[in-house]
Scaffold this motif. Structure first.
Motif, PDB file in Angstrom:
ATOM      1  N   LEU A  24      36.062  46.500  38.874  1.00  0.00           N
ATOM      2  CA  LEU A  24      37.320  45.763  38.766  1.00  0.00           C
ATOM      3  C   LEU A  24      37.507  44.844  39.959  1.00  0.00           C
ATOM      4  CD1 LEU A  24      40.091  45.200  37.479  1.00  0.00           C
ATOM      5  CD2 LEU A  24      40.966  47.205  38.709  1.00  0.00           C
ATOM      6  N   MET A  25      37.226  45.340  41.172  1.00  0.00           N
ATOM      7  CA  MET A  25      37.396  44.523  42.368  1.00  0.00           C
ATOM      8  C   MET A  25      36.441  43.322  42.362  1.00  0.00           C
ATOM      9  SD  MET A  25      39.848  45.782  44.140  1.00  0.00           S
ATOM     10  CE  MET A  25      40.642  46.253  42.615  1.00  0.00           C
ATOM     11  N   LYS A  26      35.206  43.538  41.854  1.00  0.00           N
ATOM     12  CA  LYS A  26      34.240  42.444  41.779  1.00  0.00           C
ATOM     13  C   LYS A  26      34.733  41.355  40.822  1.00  0.00           C
ATOM     14  CE  LYS A  26      30.108  40.515  42.276  1.00  0.00           C
ATOM     15  NZ  LYS A  26      30.158  39.472  41.275  1.00  0.00           N
ATOM     16  N   TYR A  27      35.289  41.766  39.705  1.00  0.00           N
ATOM     17  CA  TYR A  27      35.819  40.795  38.746  1.00  0.00           C
ATOM     18  C   TYR A  27      36.999  40.033  39.353  1.00  0.00           C
ATOM     19  CZ  TYR A  27      38.445  38.967  34.788  1.00  0.00           C
ATOM     20  OH  TYR A  27      39.143  38.157  33.948  1.00  0.00           O
ATOM     21  N   LEU A  28      37.901  40.740  40.019  1.00  0.00           N
ATOM     22  CA  LEU A  28      39.052  40.086  40.637  1.00  0.00           C
ATOM     23  C   LEU A  28      38.624  39.131  41.739  1.00  0.00           C
ATOM     24  CD1 LEU A  28      41.585  43.065  40.861  1.00  0.00           C
ATOM     25  CD2 LEU A  28      41.617  41.172  39.240  1.00  0.00           C
TER      26      LEU A  28
END
Length: 859
Positions: free
Chosen positions: A575-579
């Motif tokens: 999720l953090m990578k996508y954000l």
């Protein structure tokens, strides 16, 4: 002195700024090197500075100057004048602090009245010591730190860096330490001069006369020493050399500047003296007319009737105008000899002289003629001839602008224009409006009150742009930037079209009602424009975040299905990578205002999706909730202060989600205790309910470890029987049950057919001191309506914490307690306990609450 863009320190979004300034005693080069990173502040405690001499003298408070406080502004204008005596011009500094005034005491007045500040040496004193001394002398009632003023910034200016002509510029405010947060600029006019005046001439002649003699002598000397062979082609060059020779001589210019500063000559006085010297010199030695024209226009620019020259200087100026006019007339009489028509240079000089003479006569009329003469010559009412043309022009503008914007949007490829982040259609909108604005400003309509209808039409023309520019919304980021670009530009309309001037004119002609009419009409148009653009921006942001829904849903599902063996960082990293990738794209394509809005929308969307996931998965392992708690605590959207503010992030949906996660991580016993704690809190705020009241006496006998409860009576019980009455009785019990496993509930006798029963019954419970002091321990009083043939009906309940009960051994020392009855509210805790199907205590608690709910439904 003035400042702009100061930081807001008060709750109303403004500050109450004032300045403290003084001369900071310089240091030796070695000390400067050792302490170059340390900054002085009047309010900051620092080490005492070593004085250059061994004398330990007390510095008078007058050496620190204080301006007046300017209330509720971020752009204060002080316009105050201060003079400081300087000991060492090579090492001393001018130090200035700006503070937000937060006390009822006038610090400025207090500092001026204070004779001296004791306890500090040299310039090492700081503001807090001054305030303390002032308050100790009775100028303030308290020295509380709660009323301490807030620091807004400081400036340090080495005196040896001030140029000859002084400073007239903006200085950026500096922090006093790395922890300080300041913003804004301060404008200062600084002049450095010597105070020695021991010449014979200075004692018997005026400052203006001395300055005039200095300039005349310098001008004569320089003109006499310019040796140039004049040829027909080099004549103009020669004149220019003469005109600018004085300025180019730094020594002469330094002398004149220092003398003007030393004697406090105003810019107007200096301009008049320069004109008098140059015009007088021109009568004997030729000077360029362009230079004389500039000198004349300088007088016009600096002329201020309220603060004009003295009567003597004004008379001398009038004489110089007269003498020069006579000189020009003499030259005109001998025009053929002085300006031969065979010389192109002579013709040019003649044209310049005529132009200059015209300006001289106009200036002389403006400066020395009466207002009556000016009004007689003024042309009035001419603007009314053009009203019909202006109306037609506005209609043409409206039609052509709409067509122009429509074509611009249709041909827009939604590619960024050069280094900006908006496309060509947004540029076309602002360019079109700028052109309309420029024409209106050049028109300079003289009747502000009559201009109201025109300004309204111009604003209406601007309003048509907002629809046309938003016809397309792809790509979304550029369309969003277009919206913001147009919105910001339209917000400048009040200033560009001088709405305040129109309001003032309408107030003068029509009174307060006319002013309000203008204000409502113009601001109503602007508000609707801004509202439409904000609404469109919100729609575009929704479309943008909707495109992220599938990916966000997939990554949140990944977090919820991750096994307990995976640590939180690994579960959250997709999720953090996508954000992070999304953030890079948004930062490159969106302007800052839109980036903040999109991040806020993404944050709210993420919170809602996590809340939905948690709500659908009640009663699972605690690690499940810990993982989502870790997810929302990651400060990705804060971005170390570059993104959203933490205050904005931790509000609204975040509080709901945080409470949901906190409760789900609690055990069943903790949830039950939390349930009773919330009931106790609600009970304290109640003053009246439809269920009535109950009066009791409760007291605790500590030596006997016995809790005595006396139920006295109830009032205004709700009617639950067909006869309009009830058959009430009261059940009293200790809760939560897991804290009192041995305590059984007790009940009063049934009182038939009444809404105001009197019980007067006594009950005893065994309660240990530990149980009595427990935070969640409480007594519950449940009023029921007795039914012979069916289940009893619920009639209200009340809660009383044990910690507020009296500790007595006899009932005589206890007062009656009147408690409002209420119904058990629907709480998320009950739903959480109901989801824990394998927990016997949770299910038993929920069962009892559901029985009460069922009884209330039948009622």
């Amino acid at each position: 002195m003035k400042a702009k863009n100061l930081m807001a320190k008060d709750a109303n979004g403004y500050s109450d700024p004032y300045c403290m300034l003084g001369i900071l005693v310089g240091q030796s080069p070695r000390e400067t090197e050792e302490k170059k990173e340390r900054k002085f502040s009047f309010r900051k405690r620092k080490e005492k500075l070593e004085k250059r001499s061994s004398t330990k003298e007390v510095l008078p408070a007058r050496c620190i100057q204080v301006t007046e406080v300017k209330p509720e502004t971020l752009n204060p204008v002080w316009d105050e004048h201060f003079v400081f005596e300087i000991d060492d011009v090579h090492n001393d500094l001018l130090h200035l602090d700006i503070w937000d005034h937060d006390d009822d005491v006038s610090v400025a007045e207090a500092c001026k009245k204070l004779n001296e500040v004791s306890g500090l040496r040299g310039m090492g004193r700081y503001f807090k010591q001054i305030a303390k001394s002032v308050r100790s002398n009775g100028s303030a009632s308290s020295g509380s730190e709660e009323n301490a003023d807030d620091f807004l910034g400081c400036i340090n200016i080495p005196l040896n860096e001030i140029p000859v002509v002084g400073y007239d510029t903006w200085f950026k405010l500096e922090p006093r330490s790395s922890a300080s947060k300041v913003q804004g600029e301060c404008h200062l006019i600084l002049k450095l001069f010597t105070s020695q005046r021991d010449t014979t001439l200075s004692k018997k002649d005026s400052n203006i006369s001395i300055h005039k003699k200095l300039l005349s002598k310098i001008l004569e000397y320089e003109h006499a020493n310019v040796k140039v062979i004049i040829t027909p082609g080099a004549y103009i060059v020669y004149l220019l050399i003469v005109c600018h020779f004085v300025k180019k001589k730094r020594t002469s210019w330094t002398v004149l500047t220092h003398h003007a500063v030393q004697t406090d000559l105003s810019p107007l006085q200096q301009a008049i003296i320069r004109w008098q010297c140059y015009s007088s010199h021109h009568r004997t030695q030729r000077v360029c007319y362009s230079l004389l024209l500039r000198l004349l226009r300088t007088i016009d620019a600096e002329w201020d009737p309220p603060a004009g020259p003295s009567c003597v200087q004004e008379r001398q100026l009038s004489d110089s105008f007269r003498l020069y006019t006579e000189h020009c007339l003499c030259l005109m009489k001998n025009m053929r000899q002085v300006f031969p028509c065979t010389s192109a240079a002579a013709i040019t000089r003649y044209e310049l002289m005529l132009s200059f003479s015209s300006d001289l006569i106009l200036l002389k009329g403006c400066v020395f003629s009466s207002d009556r003469d000016a009004k007689m010559l003024a042309l009035t009412g001419f603007h009314n001839w053009f009203k019909s043309s202006i109306h037609k022009w506005l209609q043409i503008i409206h039609d052509r602008s709409c067509d122009r914007i429509r074509k611009a949007v249709e041909s827009d490829t939604f590619e960024r224009v050069q280094k900006s982040k908006h496309s060509s259609s947004a540029v076309e909108v602002t360019t079109c409006l700028s052109q309309v604005r420029e024409i209106w400003l050049q028109l300079a309509w003289p009747d502000s009150a009559g201009a109201f209808i025109f300004v309204t039409r111009l604003t209406d023309v601007s309003a048509t742009f907002r629809v046309a520019t938003l016809m397309h919304s792809h790509p979304l980021c550029i369309a969003l930037n277009n919206t913001e670009h147009v919105r910001v530009f339209l917000c400048h309309l009040p200033r560009e079209l001088d709405w305040q001037g129109v309001e003032r004119a309408m107030e003068e002609s029509c009174g307060v009602e006319g002013k309000e009419q203008v204000y409502k009409a113009l601001n109503g148009q602007l508000f609707n424009m801004d509202l439409d653009l904000q609404r469109e921006a919100k729609r575009l942001i929704t479309l943008l975040t909707d495109k992220m829904l599938p990916e966000l849903r997939r990554y949140i599902q990944h977090i919820s299905l991750s096994p307990d063996s995976i640590n939180n960082d690994d579960a959250v990293s997709p999720l953090m990578k996508y954000l992070q990738d999304t953030m890079v794209i948004l930062t490159e394509t969106l302007v800052k205002e839109n980036l903040t809005r999109v991040l806020q929308s993404m944050w709210e969307l993420l919170l809602r999706m996590i809340l939905d996931t948690v709500t659908e998965n009640r009663g699972v392992q605690v690690e499940f909730y810990n993982r989502f708690q870790y997810t929302v605590e990651v400060s990705f959207f804060h971005a170390k202060g570059e993104g959203l503010f933490l205050e904005d992030m931790k509000s609204g949906d975040y509080k709901v989600l945080d409470e949901e996660l906190r409760l789900n991580k609690c055990s069943s016993f903790e949830l039950i205790e939390q349930y009773y704690l919330e009931k106790i809190s609600n009970q304290k705020t109640l003053k009246h309910t439809r269920y009535g009241r109950i009066s009791v006496k409760c007291y605790y006998d500590a030596p006997e470890q016995r809790l005595t409860v006396e139920i006295l009576h109830a009032a205004d019980i709700i009617a639950l029987d067909a006869n309009g009455l009830s058959d009430p009785f009261v059940i009293v019990e200790l809760c939560p049950h897991h804290l009192f496993p041995m305590a059984k509930s007790q009940r009063t006798q049934v009182k038939l057919k009444t809404l105001h029963p009197v019980f007067d019954e006594l009950f005893h419970f065994h309660v240990s001191p530990e149980q009595y002091r427990h935070r969640y321990a409480c007594l519950t009083f449940t009023v029921m309506d007795y039914d012979w043939l069916s289940t009893n009906d619920f009639a209200g309940e009340a809660v009383a914490p044990l910690t507020i009960l009296s500790i007595e051994q006899h009932v005589s020392g206890v007062r009656n307690t009147l408690i409002c009855l209420l119904s058990p509210p629907e709480k998320p805790i009950m739903r959480m306990l109901d989801a824990r199907t394998g927990d016997r205590e949770a299910q038993e608690f929920v069962r009892r609450l559901k029985e009460i709910e069922k009884s209330m439904e039948e009622e």
